[in-house]
Write an enzyme that holds these catalytic residues in place. Structure first.
Site, mmCIF file in Angstrom:
data_model
loop_
_atom_site.group_PDB
_atom_site.id
_atom_site.type_symbol
_atom_site.label_atom_id
_atom_site.label_comp_id
_atom_site.label_asym_id
_atom_site.label_seq_id
_atom_site.Cartn_x
_atom_site.Cartn_y
_atom_site.Cartn_z
ATOM 1 N N GLU A 51 0.993 -1.227 -0.105
ATOM 2 C CA GLU A 51 0.012 -0.033 -0.071
ATOM 3 C C GLU A 51 0.912 1.347 0.034
ATOM 4 O O GLU A 51 0.352 2.095 -0.569
ATOM 5 C CB GLU A 51 -0.827 -0.089 1.237
ATOM 6 N N PHE A 113 -12.034 -6.782 13.632
ATOM 7 C CA PHE A 113 -10.656 -7.194 12.882
ATOM 8 C C PHE A 113 -10.632 -5.861 11.806
ATOM 9 O O PHE A 113 -11.358 -5.497 11.110
ATOM 10 C CB PHE A 113 -11.485 -8.543 12.154
ATOM 11 N N GLN A 114 -9.175 -5.696 11.616
ATOM 12 C CA GLN A 114 -8.597 -4.919 10.760
ATOM 13 C C GLN A 114 -9.225 -3.510 10.807
ATOM 14 O O GLN A 114 -9.660 -2.692 10.145
ATOM 15 C CB GLN A 114 -8.916 -5.280 9.219
ATOM 16 N N LYS A 163 -17.509 0.272 5.390
ATOM 17 C CA LYS A 163 -18.024 -0.823 4.537
ATOM 18 C C LYS A 163 -19.517 -0.478 4.318
ATOM 19 O O LYS A 163 -20.119 -1.013 3.283
ATOM 20 C CB LYS A 163 -17.888 -2.312 5.152
ATOM 21 N N MET A 481 24.487 8.003 1.698
ATOM 22 C CA MET A 481 24.535 9.209 2.360
ATOM 23 C C MET A 481 24.648 9.030 3.859
ATOM 24 O O MET A 481 25.447 9.826 4.481
ATOM 25 C CB MET A 481 23.310 9.736 2.040
#
Lengths: 576, 178
Positions: A51, A113-114, A163, A481
């Site tokens: 993502e 959940f999630q 949802k 760097m």
């Protein structure tokens, strides 16, 4: 016009109205209703492999086009993975709309959940964010999100959608008007201030144009060019502004700042009028603020009033869209030209003489070696192939600075770079976004060996969509760097910066089903790059560069901008 | 220095968090905060006191005004404004000092809101410094319990509220296409 639709379909309808043609995303549980609708929708969905990269790709798309980039993730881990990309877009003022799924309204707050508090987490990462719990608000909010992302000072906006909203049914009526009473954008600069600015510019003996990412955001390149030419002033573009003025323009004297050229930094130090356009006086440009442009009056043009006077007080502030302001300013300059232009010609000539003198004294020139590939040599060759036209996307680190120093950009939006946040792993996914936007253009993703390994799974996306991105790894076996700083400021104690166990990219490329090559010697470099560019599909190249090369000039942190270190203090030999 | 900010903002979930988040994000501490709905239920008025270097005051206001939910943020620190704070205070009152406490309360314009054999509950409003003094005086009578409301302020000069007009949603917009 009104008909019954699911929330997911309303969402896509709104995206279509906003002119969205591609979404970068990753599906998950609560976004299933959306993905079910995407299945047969003309809007293209690009399945990335993480993502964070969806957000980077959307930003790459936005940086390359100026349009809003769109990314999408599911609730919980999907949304939290987006955050780095959102902060990245925030720091660089890139218009991105992020769509995230959220658990059903009734479950919010139950540690379902999630579930994650996406709204809370992303509040400081975005220009604005929304949580949609009522399907009746969906269309309105989506259009508001695009408006906020793309206007004023652009930035990322997140829309978190439950949802039940995606699944629910509602009558869809196209939104014809949005009302954001608190969102005030000032685009027209104050006419009186602009007139005064023109006056000051003609009166200055040593004017100096300091142009930043705002030039690109506003599409003000033609106006900038006109200003620089009318005034015949030396001009620099910041790391974010590269391409704002053509790299081959005679007045362009490269990039200022920590790794800017000697000329750019000395010019900044010595000028008597600093014309700051769409810049934010970042610490990487200014060095020690107290000693920054100490002799100069400052004209600062920015669309965001909060940027003016934030780091450096402006003697003449102008709040407005830099394209509009420069348009008016140019007219004012032209009007005053007949009476003013000749007044300071002597001072101006001396100023140019000084600038050209600096250029001759310490030119920014690539380093070559017959035995090993110098990183600067790599950038030199890429520059030759690109000829100012290719899109170049980079990660963060030494290669980024060398690319900025040695690759010329003649057009805006061809340099894709995580400037403010400096995100590793940005180059490859951002190149994917840029290539999606410009299928026919050559796109290089120049990565360090560190950054590349953070984005490595996206090779699958390249192959998946047959995007002809040329991934060039500048491989020195180190987090270069960080090592440079350890060498210079931590007694050369190289702690956790050596990257061993780098994969064989020829095998890696083959494993993904693409072409790949390792380049060891300076002799083969040019032909290998040519081969990569000529290859119709994606290409992965591992260029083994000299290991201990460091980026110069360098302004040490906390030093003044004119206190540059021009070359290594002494030859550094470190046993491996 | 202590800066007083009056903010008119949309009464929406998260709006308070945006304002307070902005303050903490810049490394400042909120000394006092009051917020409530206005006559228009879609709007809230917030009064905020923050310790900010005086040269940064203008910047804080600009950053507040940048928030989409904020309609107006104003710096009332040096502006003509009335500022008040309410103090609710409980003090143990013995037979000997009950009259003294009541006398002292009267001086500060405090009201008795509860009286029992244990003592008094007092309510006072006023400028912050006055309230500090009131609390200090009451402390001399023994252990006290104090709740302060935080500052509420109203500007004494009418400031015109500038709002963005509605925007018609026509063709898809893009920024900076060349």
């Amino acid at each position: 016009m009104s008909n019954l639709m699911s929330g997911a379909r309303i969402l896509l309808e709104c995206l279509a109205r906003e002119g969205v043609d591609v979404i970068f995303g990753y599906p998950g549980g609560v976004t299933l209703p959306l993905y079910d609708v995407i299945y047969d929708n003309p809007i293209r969905h690009v399945l990335v492999r993480h993502e964070e990269n969806a957000a980077f790709s959307a930003a790459g798309y936005a940086r390359a086009t100026g349009k809003v980039g769109v990314c999408c993730a599911t609730s919980g881990p999907g949304a939290t993975n987006l955050t780095t990309g959102l902060v990245d877009a925030m720091m660089d003022s890139i218009p991105v709309v992020a769509l995230t799924g959220q658990v059903t309204s009734k479950l919010i707050g139950s540690d379902a959940f999630q579930e994650a508090d996406t709204f809370g987490i992303t509040r400081p990462c975005t220009k604005h964010n929304f949580l949609v719990k009522d399907i009746k608000e969906l269309a309105q909010i989506v259009h508001e999100a695009f408006h906020i992302a793309s206007t004023g000072r652009p930035g990322p906006v997140l829309v978190d959608i439950t949802k039940d909203v995606l699944q629910g049914q509602a009558h869809y009526t196209p939104i014809n008007e949005i009302h954001l009473p608190g969102y005030k954008v000032v685009t027209d600069g104050h006419a009186g201030q602009i007139r005064r600015a023109a006056q000051m510019m003609w009166e200055a003996q040593r004017p100096y144009v300091y142009a930043g990412g705002g030039i690109l955001a506003a599409g003000a390149s033609p106006e900038l060019k006109e200003l620089v030419e009318t005034l015949d002033a030396p001009a620099v573009c910041t790391l974010m502004g590269l391409g704002g003025l053509p790299g081959s323009h005679p007045n362009f004297i490269s990039m200022p700042g920590m790794h800017g050229s000697y000329t750019a930094n000395m010019g900044m130090y010595e000028c008597d009028l600093l014309i700051a356009l769409g810049v934010r006086f970042d610490d990487r440009v200014t060095g020690r603020l107290a000693a920054f442009a100490p002799h100069a009056k400052v004209i600062h043009v920015d669309i965001d009033p909060a940027e003016i006077g934030k780091n450096r007080t402006a003697d003449l502030p102008i709040v407005g869209d830099v394209k509009k302001v420069l348009g008016k300013l140019n007219r004012n300059l032209k009007e005053l030209e007949p009476e003013m232009a000749s007044k300071n010609s002597e001072g101006r000539n001396a100023w140019w003489k000084q600038v050209r003198g600096w250029q001759a004294e310490h030119p920014l020139e690539p380093v070559f070696s017959a035995d090993e590939i110098k990183p600067q040599h790599l950038m030199y060759e890429i520059n030759k192939l690109s000829d100012g036209k290719a899109i170049v996307s980079v990660d963060v680190g030494q290669h980024q600075m060398w690319a900025a120093q040695f690759i010329k950009f003649d057009n805006p939006r061809t340099w894709i770079c995580s400037g403010g946040l400096g995100s590793m792993g940005f180059g490859l996914p951002a190149a994917i976004g840029a290539q999606m936007a410009h299928p026919d253009q050559t796109v290089f993703a120049i990565c360090g060996d560190g950054g590349f390994q953070m984005a490595l799974p996206e090779l699958a996306t390249l192959v998946n969509y047959q995007l002809p991105v040329k991934v060039i790894i500048m491989n020195n076996g180190y987090l270069g760097m960080v090592r440079q700083w350890q060498e210079l400021f931590y007694n050369n104690r190289l702690s956790s910066v050596e990257l061993s166990a780098f994969p064989n990219v020829e095998l890696l490329a083959a494993a993904y089903g693409m072409k790949g090559r390792i380049v060891h010697t300076p002799m083969e470099l040019a032909s290998a790059l040519k081969e990569a560019v000529d290859e119709p599909g994606p290409y992965l190249m591992d260029v083994r560069v000299s290991q201990f090369e460091n980026v110069y000039p360098m302004v040490p942190a906390g030093a003044a901008i004119n206190e540059m270190v021009l070359a290594p203090p002494q030859p550094v030999a470190v046993p491996r | 220095m202590l800066m007083t900010i009056s903010i008119l903002m949309e009464n929406k979930p998260g709006a308070l968090m945006r304002v307070t988040g902005l303050i903490s994000q810049r490394g400042y501490n909120i000394e006092s905060l009051t917020v409530a709905r206005t006559l228009d239920p879609t709007l809230s008025r917030m009064t905020l006191m923050v310790d900010v270097e005086s040269r940064l005051r203008g910047l804080v206001i600009k950053q507040m005004n940048r928030l989409v939910n904020v309609l107006q943020a104003a710096d009332l620190t040096d502006a003509p404004a009335v500022m008040r704070e309410m103090v609710l205070l409980r003090v143990r009152a013995t037979q000997e000092n009950r009259t003294a406490i009541l006398k002292e309360s009267e001086i500060f314009g405090a009201r008795v809101v509860d009286s029992s054999v244990e003592g008094f509950a007092l309510e006072a409003t006023g400028a912050s410094e006055k309230m500090e003094e009131f609390i200090a005086v009451m402390e001399t009578y023994g252990e006290i319990e104090v709740t302060r409301s935080g500052m509420v302020a109203v500007s004494l000069e009418a400031k015109k509220l500038r709002l963005a007009p509605p925007i018609s949603k026509g063709q898809p917009e893009t920024v900076g296409q060349v």
